[in-house]
Structures are given as structure tokens and as C-alpha cells.
Enzyme design. Structure first.
Site, PDB file in Angstrom:
ATOM      1  N   LYS A 154     -18.475-118.038 102.716  1.00 27.49           N
ATOM      2  CA  LYS A 154     -17.771-116.843 102.252  1.00 27.49           C
ATOM      3  C   LYS A 154     -16.878-117.182 101.061  1.00 27.49           C
ATOM      4  CE  LYS A 154     -13.857-114.775 103.198  1.00 27.49           C
ATOM      5  NZ  LYS A 154     -13.602-114.142 101.899  1.00 27.49           N
ATOM      6  N   GLU A 227      -7.910-126.925 104.819  1.00 25.30           N
ATOM      7  CA  GLU A 227      -7.372-127.531 103.588  1.00 25.30           C
ATOM      8  C   GLU A 227      -6.442-126.489 102.986  1.00 25.30           C
ATOM      9  OE1 GLU A 227      -7.768-130.558 102.637  1.00 25.30           O
ATOM     10  OE2 GLU A 227      -9.391-131.177 103.956  1.00 25.30           O
ATOM     11  N   CYS A 261      -4.839-127.046  94.126  1.00 29.36           N
ATOM     12  CA  CYS A 261      -4.127-127.396  95.359  1.00 29.36           C
ATOM     13  C   CYS A 261      -3.280-128.649  95.146  1.00 29.36           C
ATOM     14  CB  CYS A 261      -5.091-127.579  96.517  1.00 29.36           C
ATOM     15  SG  CYS A 261      -6.380-128.792  96.231  1.00 29.36           S
ATOM     16  N   GLU A 358       5.209-123.169  97.061  1.00 26.85           N
ATOM     17  CA  GLU A 358       4.074-123.493  96.193  1.00 26.85           C
ATOM     18  C   GLU A 358       3.919-122.378  95.161  1.00 26.85           C
ATOM     19  OE1 GLU A 358       0.050-123.046  97.839  1.00 26.85           O
ATOM     20  OE2 GLU A 358      -0.519-124.808  96.687  1.00 26.85           O
TER      21      GLU A 358
HETATM   22  P1  NAD Z   1      -6.161-117.344 100.618  1.00 28.28           P
HETATM   23  O1  NAD Z   1      -5.652-118.024 101.823  1.00 28.28           O
HETATM   24  O2  NAD Z   1      -5.584-116.041 100.238  1.00 28.28           O
HETATM   25  O3  NAD Z   1      -7.734-117.080 100.732  1.00 28.28           O
HETATM   26  C1  NAD Z   1      -8.667-118.113 100.929  1.00 28.28           C
HETATM   27  C2  NAD Z   1      -9.934-117.541 101.496  1.00 28.28           C
HETATM   28  O4  NAD Z   1      -9.688-117.021 102.811  1.00 28.28           O
HETATM   29  C3  NAD Z   1     -10.540-116.381 100.717  1.00 28.28           C
HETATM   30  O5  NAD Z   1     -11.957-116.459 100.776  1.00 28.28           O
HETATM   31  C4  NAD Z   1     -10.041-115.182 101.490  1.00 28.28           C
HETATM   32  O6  NAD Z   1     -10.857-114.023 101.316  1.00 28.28           O
HETATM   33  C5  NAD Z   1     -10.124-115.676 102.915  1.00 28.28           C
HETATM   34  N1  NAD Z   1      -9.258-115.013 103.885  1.00 28.28           N
HETATM   35  C6  NAD Z   1      -8.160-114.251 103.653  1.00 28.28           C
HETATM   36  N2  NAD Z   1      -7.623-113.845 104.826  1.00 28.28           N
HETATM   37  C7  NAD Z   1      -8.386-114.380 105.811  1.00 28.28           C
HETATM   38  C8  NAD Z   1      -8.317-114.351 107.243  1.00 28.28           C
HETATM   39  N3  NAD Z   1      -7.356-113.695 107.894  1.00 28.28           N
HETATM   40  N4  NAD Z   1      -9.260-115.028 107.933  1.00 28.28           N
HETATM   41  C9  NAD Z   1     -10.223-115.726 107.303  1.00 28.28           C
HETATM   42  N5  NAD Z   1     -10.335-115.789 105.962  1.00 28.28           N
HETATM   43  C10 NAD Z   1      -9.433-115.134 105.220  1.00 28.28           C
HETATM   44  O7  NAD Z   1      -6.023-118.410  99.450  1.00 28.28           O
HETATM   45  P2  NAD Z   1      -6.262-118.203  97.896  1.00 28.28           P
HETATM   46  O8  NAD Z   1      -5.124-117.390  97.356  1.00 28.28           O
HETATM   47  O9  NAD Z   1      -7.661-117.753  97.669  1.00 28.28           O
HETATM   48  O10 NAD Z   1      -6.147-119.713  97.373  1.00 28.28           O
HETATM   49  C11 NAD Z   1      -4.939-120.316  97.005  1.00 28.28           C
HETATM   50  C12 NAD Z   1      -4.428-121.237  98.090  1.00 28.28           C
HETATM   51  O11 NAD Z   1      -5.424-122.178  98.460  1.00 28.28           O
HETATM   52  C13 NAD Z   1      -3.232-122.078  97.641  1.00 28.28           C
HETATM   53  O12 NAD Z   1      -2.273-122.120  98.663  1.00 28.28           O
HETATM   54  C14 NAD Z   1      -3.838-123.467  97.455  1.00 28.28           C
HETATM   55  O13 NAD Z   1      -2.938-124.542  97.551  1.00 28.28           O
HETATM   56  C15 NAD Z   1      -4.854-123.496  98.533  1.00 28.28           C
HETATM   57  N6  NAD Z   1      -5.861-124.512  98.238  1.00 28.28           N
HETATM   58  C16 NAD Z   1      -5.890-125.658  98.996  1.00 28.28           C
HETATM   59  C17 NAD Z   1      -6.813-126.668  98.716  1.00 28.28           C
HETATM   60  C18 NAD Z   1      -6.867-127.937  99.536  1.00 28.28           C
HETATM   61  O14 NAD Z   1      -7.832-128.680  99.415  1.00 28.28           O
HETATM   62  N7  NAD Z   1      -5.884-128.238 100.362  1.00 28.28           N
HETATM   63  C19 NAD Z   1      -7.706-126.481  97.658  1.00 28.28           C
HETATM   64  C20 NAD Z   1      -7.625-125.324  96.892  1.00 28.28           C
HETATM   65  C21 NAD Z   1      -6.708-124.338  97.201  1.00 28.28           C
END
Ligand code: NAD
Length: 451
Positions: A154, A227, A261, A358
Site C-alpha cells: 500500500k 520503521e 527519516c 520531528e
Molecule cells: P504516515 O504515518 O502519515 O503514513 C505512512 C503510511 O501509512 C501511508 O501509506 C498512510 O496512508 C498509511 N496510514 C495512515 N494511517 C494509517 C493507519 N491508521 N493504519 C495503517 N496505515 C495508515 O507517514 P508519512 O507522513 O507518509 O511519512 C512521514 C513519516 O515517516 C515521518 O515521521 C518519517 O520519519 C517516517 N519515516 C520513517 C522511516 C524509517 O525508516 N524509520 C523512513 C521514512 C519515513
């Protein structure tokens, strides 16, 4: 009729295209076909699955140029960055294909011989964010498939189009049902994480969403890899070579408009070097050409979406309200898309939101320190613990300090370099489990001991 998911270009606000929006019926059908594909795929020899990953890498390389343009259009990153991300997808498939799952024989000494081996988990839901939509999907897909699982991937609703193109191209090498790309709106993630037909959720995204994923996975005891967010500190010692580190340090914070990230999100600089380094960062920020990433002269694109832009602008407002100095940049960008100018913030308190939270955007707080122990203590004083970096001309000294950082990955004189053959994951509230290396592969497998 299927509803469609519109996708916007964050630099121009133009309509880029539409993706299918999965409803529950479509998701149930995807899970049913995944379960039907599982016995065949998990019985395919491990080495044969590795060869298929290699073929998938070649297929991605062939369509790289078109995919990079689409990635820039929906994500906002400069085209050179987009090309790099697409080529890293192929590298990740190839690197993962070199991994092996161990089988360990033990003689218990009581007449019994035990063999511990690793089996696939089943149906994996891979959930990716919008900052590196293709690469972070590949982080999950490559080990999950190599391990013999089937996958429902997804992407974020902000960046589904390049994911559809890439992973539909690689599907040609896989039996039907082994990989489904499920695009959808905010309802789809919770359906996946609570679906009884899914065995494991591998999630990359924010810490707040990660908590929801873990809670939704609990009733069916799905395995989870999370992650999550980070607030990586970089510590610069006063023996560092300013000219050598200024460029890499700047881009460690500002690459992909800070939406990484493991970006440097707080910079601690020893007093003697503090002002010279601030000046160097200001100069680099002012030299950045901000704009539509499709233009090859552009070095930084917009933030990916309106909510992210508003969040980053709000953090700058909060810093200003506390009396911090915005040395360059600020939150009054006149470009039409979701831009935030590369910004350097000084005279900022340790407890300000921009230091403690962050930012995930192109704003860097720079704080001075006198005593190294104090810098380490401040850097570690956070619930996040994803990455950290130490910058010094004395690598031995930097290494000793690196060993005292609380973070899943610590780098010396660079930041954030990841590899498919080396494990990486967050500590504390930055995650659960790891990706990369044999350790990451085993996160997609379950242990069985035969006696
Ligand atoms: P997000 O948490 O808003 O969304 C991530 C994904 O989860 C998207 O596909 C979203 O549609 C989905 N999602 C949203 N709500 C959900 C739920 N309740 N259940 C299941 N899936 C759901 O994150 P974002 O804004 O897309 O990305 C930014 C964040 O990701 C930042 O905090 C960043 O640090 C983190 N990130 C972490 C890593 C790592 O390796 N640790 C890598 C990249 C990004």
C-alpha cells in the site's frame, strides 16, 4: 463503479493522474488471491526467488527514466534525486538477493539433534510513506518475497502513481497474486492492519501512525515491523574540517527538502566552530534553487503536501514566537506549490518544538555546546532514537562518542547511508524491528525447530 484517487503535483498544484481507490471488496479479493498464491510461491526454491528479484531489478532499470519523471511530478523531489531513488530500487533488489536464511543444526547432547530453520510468514501488508515511495516499498518487498511471502503493498495516497508503474512492471516476473499494489485513501491502512487474512504488517511512517498500526495488529497477533519517525542529532566537534563537512552536513539535513527519516534534524556544534558553521550553512541554504523538480537546475523541491507544509511553517512560527532567529529562509515562500524555503534557525531553546519534534522539512535548528558530555546528553534526551552522526577530523574520537549515542544507526562524517545487506532500525519510539541484512530478512520469516 470504482472511485479514483486524484494525485496532485506539490510544486505546481497541477493534476498528475488518478489511482484506483480500493474498497473493502477489492481488498478482500486481493487477500484471497494472495492466500491462493502463497503455497506455490513459498514452495519455490529460495535461490529461484533470488533470481526473480534480480530480473525484477533489470525490469525497473529499463523503465527508470519514465518512472523518475512521474516520481518527481507526484512527490516533488528534484529529477536527479528521483533518478537516484529509482536506481536504488534495483540495487535493493540485487543486494537483497545475495542474502541467505540460516539453517542451524544443534546436538543437544542427550541423543537428540535439532534443526532450526526459517519459514515464510504468509501474507505481508507493506505500508509505505510518501517521502521515498519506491525505495521504502523496495525495502519491504525484496526481503518479503525472497523469504517466500506474498505481499499486498500500500503506497501513500499522495504518491501512488510511480509505485503502480514500477510494481506492475515487476509483477510480470511473479505468479498471479504474489504481489498486489493496493492504492486507496485513509480508510485502506486500517483495513489492512486489522484484516484477519494478513499475517504481518511492515510499516514505514510516522510514530503516531505506527502506534495505531501496532494496536490494530494486536487482536490477531500479526507480526509487525515498524520503521518510524526520528529526530536525528548531528554533533560537530571543534576539530572538524569545516570546508570538508559543510556540504555533506548541509545535504544531510536538506536532501529531499528535509523529508528523510534519517535526515539531520538537530545540529549541535562545539562553540569554537559554531558561528563559522552557521555562516557556512546560511551560505549553502541561500545558494539552493527552489522550484519544480522537473527543472534540472532545481536543487530542492516543495514539501510533499499541504499538511506537511503547514506543519513545518507552524514550527517556524513557534520558534519565532520564542525569540529564535531565522537566519535565512522562513515561512513566507511566494511560490505557488507547497514550498518552504531552506531555513536555518539559531538562538533557539533546547525545549522548543523545532528541537524536540520531528520537523520533516527544510528547517534546521543549530545549537552550540561547550562540553561534549553535555552535547551527548542533549542529543540523547528524546523519545526518538533512529539515527545520529558525529563529525570530527579525529575518527577514533568520533567513534568513541558514536558509541555513546542512543540511536539505531550512528555514522561518522556522514549521515543516513543505508544498505540492503546491513540491518538498520529505530530504537525507543523510532521503531520495532529492522530492515536490511539477514536480520531484516528474518523479520519476514518464522522460526521452526525440528527435533
Ligand atoms: P504516515 O504515518 O502519515 O503514513 C505512512 C503510511 O501509512 C501511508 O501509506 C498512510 O496512508 C498509511 N496510514 C495512515 N494511517 C494509517 C493507519 N491508521 N493504519 C495503517 N496505515 C495508515 O507517514 P508519512 O507522513 O507518509 O511519512 C512521514 C513519516 O515517516 C515521518 O515521521 C518519517 O520519519 C517516517 N519515516 C520513517 C522511516 C524509517 O525508516 N524509520 C523512513 C521514512 C519515513
Amino acid at each position: 463503479m470504482t472511485t479514483r484517487l486524484p494525485v496532485e503535483n506539490p510544486a505546481t498544484l497541477a493534476h498528475v493522474g488518478e489511482a484506483p481507490s480500493f474498497d473493502r471488496v477489492m481488498l478482500d479479493a486481493a487477500v484471497t488471491s494472495a492466500r491462493a498464491a502463497l503455497p506455490g510461491w513459498s514452495a519455490t526454491p529460495f535461490d529461484a526467488r533470488g533470481e526473480i528479484l534480480q530480473a525484477m531489478a533489470d525490469a525497473v532499470d529499463k523503465i527508470a527514466e519514465d518512472v523518475a519523471a512521474l516520481l518527481t511530478a507526484e512527490q516533488g523531489k528534484p529529477i536527479a534525486e528521483a533518478r537516484r531513488e529509482v536506481s536504488r530500487v534495483g540495487q535493493w533488489f540485487r543486494g537483497t538477493a545475495t542474502l541467505d536464511a540460516p539453517a542451524i543444526r544443534r546436538d543437544r547432547g542427550d541423543g537428540r539433534i535439532c534443526e532450526t530453520r526459517y519459514l515464510p510468514l504468509g501474507v505481508v501488508a507493506a505500508i509505505a510513506p510518501w517521502n521515498y515511495p519506491l525505495l521504502l516499498a523496495a525495502f519491504k518487498l525484496a526481503p518479503a518475497l525472497l523469504a517466500g511471502n506474498v505481499v499486498i503493498l500500500k503506497p501513500s495516497p499522495y504518491t501512488p502513481l510511480s509505485t503502480l508503474v514500477v510494481f506492475e512492471a515487476v509483477q510480470a516476473f511473479l505468479p498471479p497474486g504474489v504481489l498486489t499494489v493496493a492504492t486507496g485513501d485513509d480508510a485502506l491502512g486500517p483495513w489492512l492492519t486489522s484484516h484477519p487474512g494478513i499475517d504481518k504488517v511492515s510499516f514505514t511512517g510516522s510514530t503516531a501512525t505506527g502506534r495505531r498500526v501496532m494496536a490494530a495488529a494486536a487482536p490477531t497477533l500479526k507480526r509487525v515491523t515498524l520503521e518510524l519517525g526520528g529526530n536525528d542529532a548531528a554533533i560537530v566537534l571543534d576539530d572538524a574540517d569545516l570546508d570538508a563537512i559543510a556540504g555533506p552536513l548541509f545535504w544531510s539535513a536538506f536532501r529531499n527538502a528535509g523529508q528523510v527519516c534519517v535526515a539531520t534534524k538537530r545540529l549541535y556544534v562545539q562553540r569554537r566552530l559554531y558561528r563559522p558553521l552557521v555562516e557556512a550553512m546560511i551560505e549553502k541554504a541561500r545558494a539552493v534553487t527552489l522550484g519544480d523538480g522537473a527543472d534540472p537546475a532545481v536543487l530542492m523541491g516543495p514539501t510533499n503536501n499541504a499538511a506537511q507544509q503547514a506543519r513545518v511553517n507552524g514550527l517556524i512560527d513557534d520558534a519565532k514566537a520564542r525569540g529564535a532567529r531565522v537566519e535565512t529562509g522562513g515561512n513566507d515562500c511566494s511560490l505557488p506549490g507547497y514550498f518552504v524555503q531552506p531555513s536555518i534557525v539559531t538562538d533557539i531553546d533546547e525545549d522548543a518544538r523545532i528541537v524536540q519534534e520531528e520537523q520533516f522539512g527544510p528547517v534546521l535548528p543549530i545549537l552550540p555546546f561547550d562540553d561534549v558530555d553535555d552535547a551527548i546528553e542533549r542529543a540523547n534526551r528524546t523519545d526518538f532514537a533512529l539515527g545520529a552522526s558525529i563529525w570530527s577530523s579525529d575518527v577514533g574520537r568520533a567513534r568513541r562518542i558514536a558509541g555513546r549515542m542512543i540511536a539505531g544507526g550512528v555514522w561518522v562524517n556522514e549521515s543516513g547511508a543505508l544498505s540492503p545487506t546491513v540491518p538498520f532500525g529505530g530504537l525507543r519510539q523510532s521503531g520495532v524491528g529492522v530492515e536490511g541484512g539477514e536480520e531484516g530478512l528474518l523479520g519476514y520469516m518464522q522460526l521452526q525447530t525440528l527435533t
